[in-house]
Design a protein around this motif. Structure first.
Motif, PDB file in Angstrom:
ATOM      1  N   TYR A   1       0.820  -1.209   0.000  1.00  0.00           N
ATOM      2  CA  TYR A   1       0.000   0.000   0.000  1.00  0.00           C
ATOM      3  C   TYR A   1       0.864   1.274   0.000  1.00  0.00           C
ATOM      4  O   TYR A   1       0.346   2.377   0.151  1.00  0.00           O
ATOM      5  CB  TYR A   1      -0.916   0.013   1.228  1.00  0.00           C
ATOM      6  N   GLY A   2       2.169   1.076  -0.206  1.00  0.00           N
ATOM      7  CA  GLY A   2       3.063   2.230  -0.216  1.00  0.00           C
ATOM      8  C   GLY A   2       3.317   2.810  -1.587  1.00  0.00           C
ATOM      9  O   GLY A   2       4.197   3.659  -1.759  1.00  0.00           O
ATOM     10  N   THR A   3       2.548   2.385  -2.595  1.00  0.00           N
ATOM     11  CA  THR A   3       2.708   2.956  -3.935  1.00  0.00           C
ATOM     12  C   THR A   3       2.120   4.369  -3.966  1.00  0.00           C
ATOM     13  O   THR A   3       1.236   4.713  -3.166  1.00  0.00           O
ATOM     14  CB  THR A   3       1.984   2.097  -4.980  1.00  0.00           C
ATOM     15  N   PRO A   4       2.579   5.217  -4.894  1.00  0.00           N
ATOM     16  CA  PRO A   4       2.059   6.592  -4.966  1.00  0.00           C
ATOM     17  C   PRO A   4       0.544   6.669  -5.095  1.00  0.00           C
ATOM     18  O   PRO A   4      -0.108   7.484  -4.425  1.00  0.00           O
ATOM     19  CB  PRO A   4       2.760   7.162  -6.206  1.00  0.00           C
ATOM     20  N   ASP A   5      -0.046   5.798  -5.925  1.00  0.00           N
ATOM     21  CA  ASP A   5      -1.500   5.830  -6.105  1.00  0.00           C
ATOM     22  C   ASP A   5      -2.222   5.448  -4.816  1.00  0.00           C
ATOM     23  O   ASP A   5      -3.229   6.079  -4.439  1.00  0.00           O
ATOM     24  CB  ASP A   5      -1.922   4.883  -7.236  1.00  0.00           C
ATOM     25  N   SER A   6      -1.721   4.421  -4.128  1.00  0.00           N
ATOM     26  CA  SER A   6      -2.352   4.008  -2.870  1.00  0.00           C
ATOM     27  C   SER A   6      -2.217   5.094  -1.815  1.00  0.00           C
ATOM     28  O   SER A   6      -3.165   5.387  -1.071  1.00  0.00           O
ATOM     29  CB  SER A   6      -1.719   2.708  -2.369  1.00  0.00           C
ATOM     30  N   LEU A   7      -1.045   5.701  -1.753  1.00  0.00           N
ATOM     31  CA  LEU A   7      -0.826   6.764  -0.777  1.00  0.00           C
ATOM     32  C   LEU A   7      -1.746   7.959  -1.039  1.00  0.00           C
ATOM     33  O   LEU A   7      -2.295   8.554  -0.107  1.00  0.00           O
ATOM     34  CB  LEU A   7       0.637   7.206  -0.796  1.00  0.00           C
ATOM     35  N   ASP A   8      -1.917   8.290  -2.303  1.00  0.00           N
ATOM     36  CA  ASP A   8      -2.819   9.395  -2.650  1.00  0.00           C
ATOM     37  C   ASP A   8      -4.239   9.092  -2.196  1.00  0.00           C
ATOM     38  O   ASP A   8      -4.938   9.950  -1.641  1.00  0.00           O
ATOM     39  CB  ASP A   8      -2.797   9.653  -4.157  1.00  0.00           C
ATOM     40  N   HIS A   9      -4.672   7.848  -2.425  1.00  0.00           N
ATOM     41  CA  HIS A   9      -6.036   7.463  -2.064  1.00  0.00           C
ATOM     42  C   HIS A   9      -6.222   7.451  -0.544  1.00  0.00           C
ATOM     43  O   HIS A   9      -7.223   7.958  -0.031  1.00  0.00           O
ATOM     44  CB  HIS A   9      -6.353   6.082  -2.639  1.00  0.00           C
ATOM     45  N   ILE A  10      -5.261   6.874   0.182  1.00  0.00           N
ATOM     46  CA  ILE A  10      -5.385   6.813   1.646  1.00  0.00           C
ATOM     47  C   ILE A  10      -5.330   8.218   2.245  1.00  0.00           C
ATOM     48  O   ILE A  10      -6.074   8.533   3.179  1.00  0.00           O
ATOM     49  CB  ILE A  10      -4.283   5.909   2.236  1.00  0.00           C
ATOM     50  N   THR A  11      -4.473   9.058   1.701  1.00  0.00           N
ATOM     51  CA  THR A  11      -4.403  10.440   2.188  1.00  0.00           C
ATOM     52  C   THR A  11      -5.712  11.172   1.941  1.00  0.00           C
ATOM     53  O   THR A  11      -6.187  11.935   2.807  1.00  0.00           O
ATOM     54  CB  THR A  11      -3.247  11.193   1.499  1.00  0.00           C
ATOM     55  N   LYS A  12      -6.315  10.949   0.788  1.00  0.00           N
ATOM     56  CA  LYS A  12      -7.603  11.594   0.495  1.00  0.00           C
ATOM     57  C   LYS A  12      -8.671  11.130   1.478  1.00  0.00           C
ATOM     58  O   LYS A  12      -9.477  11.937   1.965  1.00  0.00           O
ATOM     59  CB  LYS A  12      -8.031  11.290  -0.938  1.00  0.00           C
TER      60      LYS A  12
END
Length: 603
Positions: A292-303
């Motif tokens: 879950y440390g990929t850029p897309d996953s991080l963007d989604h979790i941050t949102k």
């Protein structure tokens, strides 16, 4: 105490018009307006329907974001740009998302800490002014459609007033003349006004702090203070997406309501977007060994953190959860189970802490600079909805005998509504100068002064004989001075010219010094705390006919020219001018400067 709407005077103009207030925030934006009818009391309306939000009744804010294609053409904006369908299309077609672009307009003197992250790129062929202008144009079109669709005979109403629309643009307390100039250029680019003097005059500016003050009066938050205001100052803290704008006031009269700024306003980058940026950085480190440390996953979790955890967080003793996935999402090594990321309350509190510390420090400084008469803090803005921010300000300011309140109504509307209140009610009669303003002059050389001797390379000699040093600073308006709107700060100067032809393009620099309350002796041109504020030019050639020539020691002719520099600083826009007397007739050249300079002849 009655509300401002009960005491507002009827509109005194001679013809119907509409005033529009655009609050372009770092993360969310909104629009308010009032129809001004001669003899009628104006009523404030909000634009509550935007494209992509038709299903959300009464929503008055849209995301400050746009998508551009590869050629720099805007393809979607606001709520429409925040949908999943647009995100998919943007990914397929290679569109660029433009957000946080307001921060690019900040003064260079305001340092931006992004925790190692960078502002998003700008679209091809566009600078910050053009991107800001595109968004203003989008808000303008949405507002036009809303008014036409909402009001009886809306199309006829709009057609009758569209060439005389009045605009109020709000900006952070820390924005200055240069930023106002950029915003006016953006308004032209976005099609709000024509690029003419008459068009530019239809734009007014108000700080977000002062707009929020008017909003507090409008919604009744100020009633307790207004009913018992003797010796009681108050502070408005507008906590938005990017900035925290702090303004302190005292009431000087209630019929009509008159207030004065009692401390130079402050502006710090401590808004909610920086909590999100810290969260993104924290999650990147926490999940770097997880899938879950990929850029897309991080963007989604941050949102998802933004939408839920950040808004609801209220107790650092309780575990916090970021719900981002399905029941099948699991990684117990990093605290993910059933699509939820588990965080401790202390971890979440740490993400808020730098913003809270900056807010408390700024508020304490304002209270101390006013001699402790501030007893109330009104917290408004989108970030004010955070229960944690609100409770922490209450807890940390209580030892100073200060109460913190926030309105029950939607705080995110404060700036747009308050900007209309500023236009209609104009409660603030005096403001405090934030910095020190003056001009360069030539100081007589003293050979016994070591400081003067060290500056000998900057020495020049006037035709009349004296040896003078350049780069001396003469203060016209000091910091923390109470300035009424009618107050003019004037200093008289003279210069000597050896050719009258130089009078056709005479200009003077006005300098701004941000280094404190002690007047500096010299201008330090490379220092961050010295900047040129504006340039005012004047054609002094009419003086050539009356100026009397004199003879220098070398036998050359020279002329002495006497003029005054005036600074008008009581309004929300800076104004400066050069004034001179021509055969007993007073003349002047002035400039409303959104940042400029007045400079002297070099000898």
């Amino acid at each position: 105490m009655v509300h401002t709407t009960d005491t507002r005077k009827p509109y005194s103009g001679s013809k119907k018009t509409i005033v529009l207030a655009f609050d372009v925030g770092t993360t969310f934006s909104g629009v308010s307006y009032a129809i001004l009818e001669p003899g009628e009391i104006p009523k404030i309306h909000g634009v509550t329907r935007f494209p992509g939000q038709e299903h959300v009744a009464g929503n008055s804010k849209i995301p400050t974001m746009m998508y551009y294609d590869k050629d720099g053409v805007m393809k979607a904006a606001g709520a429409e740009a925040d949908g999943a369908a647009i995100a998919d299309l943007a990914e397929d077609d290679g569109w660029l998302k433009a957000e946080l672009f307001k921060l690019r307009l900040r003064p260079r003197s305001m340092k931006l800490k992004m925790n190692g992250m960078r502002l998003p790129s700008l679209p091809r062929g566009k600078g910050p002014v053009q991107v800001f202008g595109d968004f203003l144009g989008y808000l303008f079109r949405c507002t036009r459609n809303f008014i036409i669709d909402t009001h009886a005979n809306g199309a006829a109403l709009w057609q009758a007033v569209e060439n005389d629309l009045q605009f109020v643009l709000s900006h952070p307390n820390g924005w200055e003349g240069a930023q106002q100039t950029k915003m006016r250029r953006a308004a032209i680019y976005g099609g709000l006004i024509p690029d003419t003097d008459a068009g530019k005059a239809r734009i007014r500016f108000v700080t977000e702090g002062e707009a929020s003050l008017h909003a507090c009066v409008l919604n009744g938050l100020a009633n307790d203070v207004l009913s018992n205001h003797a010796g009681h100052g108050f502070l408005v803290a507008d906590a938005g997406g990017g900035t925290l704008d702090i303004s302190s006031y005292a009431i000087r009269g209630t019929t009509p309501l008159v207030m004065e700024e009692i401390a130079p306003p402050d502006c710090v980058f401590a808004g909610s977007v920086f909590v999100s940026r810290r969260a993104r950085e924290f999650l990147e480190e926490k999940l770097k060994r997880s899938k879950y440390g990929t850029p897309d996953s991080l963007d989604h979790i941050t949102k998802r953190f933004d939408e839920t955890t950040k808004r609801l967080f209220r107790d650092k003793k309780e575990l916090q959860y970021v719900s981002f996935g399905s029941p099948l999402d699991k990684d117990t090594t990093v605290g993910i189970r059933a699509g939820q990321l588990k965080l401790t309350g202390n971890e979440v509190a740490a993400l808020f802490e730098p913003s809270i510390e900056a807010a408390v420090a700024s508020i304490r400084y304002q209270i101390e600079s006013t001699g402790g008469i501030v007893k109330s803090v009104w917290l408004v803005g989108g970030f004010a909805a955070s229960t944690w921010l609100f409770s922490q300000l209450q807890e940390r300011l209580a030892p100073m005998g200060v109460t913190v309140s926030r309105p029950d109504s939607q705080t995110s509307k404060a700036v747009a509504d308050g900007a209309i209140g500023f236009y209609c009610d104009h409660h603030v009669s005096a403001r405090m100068s934030k910095f020190m303003y003056g001009v360069e002059f030539l100081r007589e050389f003293n050979p016994l002064d070591p400081d003067h001797v060290a500056r000998q390379d900057r020495m020049c000699e006037l035709p009349s004989g004296p040896r003078l040093l350049a780069d001396a600073f003469d203060c016209i308006l000091a910091r923390s001075i109470r300035v009424k709107e009618s107050t003019v700060f004037t200093r008289k100067y003279c210069t000597e010219v050896t050719s009258l032809s130089t009078l056709t393009v005479f200009e003077v620099e006005i300098w701004c010094y941000r280094g404190g309350d002690t007047i500096p002796q010299w201008i330090q041109r490379q220092a961050d705390n010295f900047t040129t504020l504006c340039v005012v030019q004047a054609d002094l050639s009419p003086l050539a006919g009356s100026a009397q020539p004199k003879q220098s020691r070398s036998g050359k002719s020279y002329w002495t020219i006497v003029f005054s520099v005036e600074i008008h600083f009581g309004l929300t826009e800076f104004k400066a001018r050069i004034k001179w007397v021509d055969n007993v007739r007073t003349s002047w050249e002035d400039e409303i400067v959104s940042g400029a300079i007045l400079c002297f002849d070099r000898y």
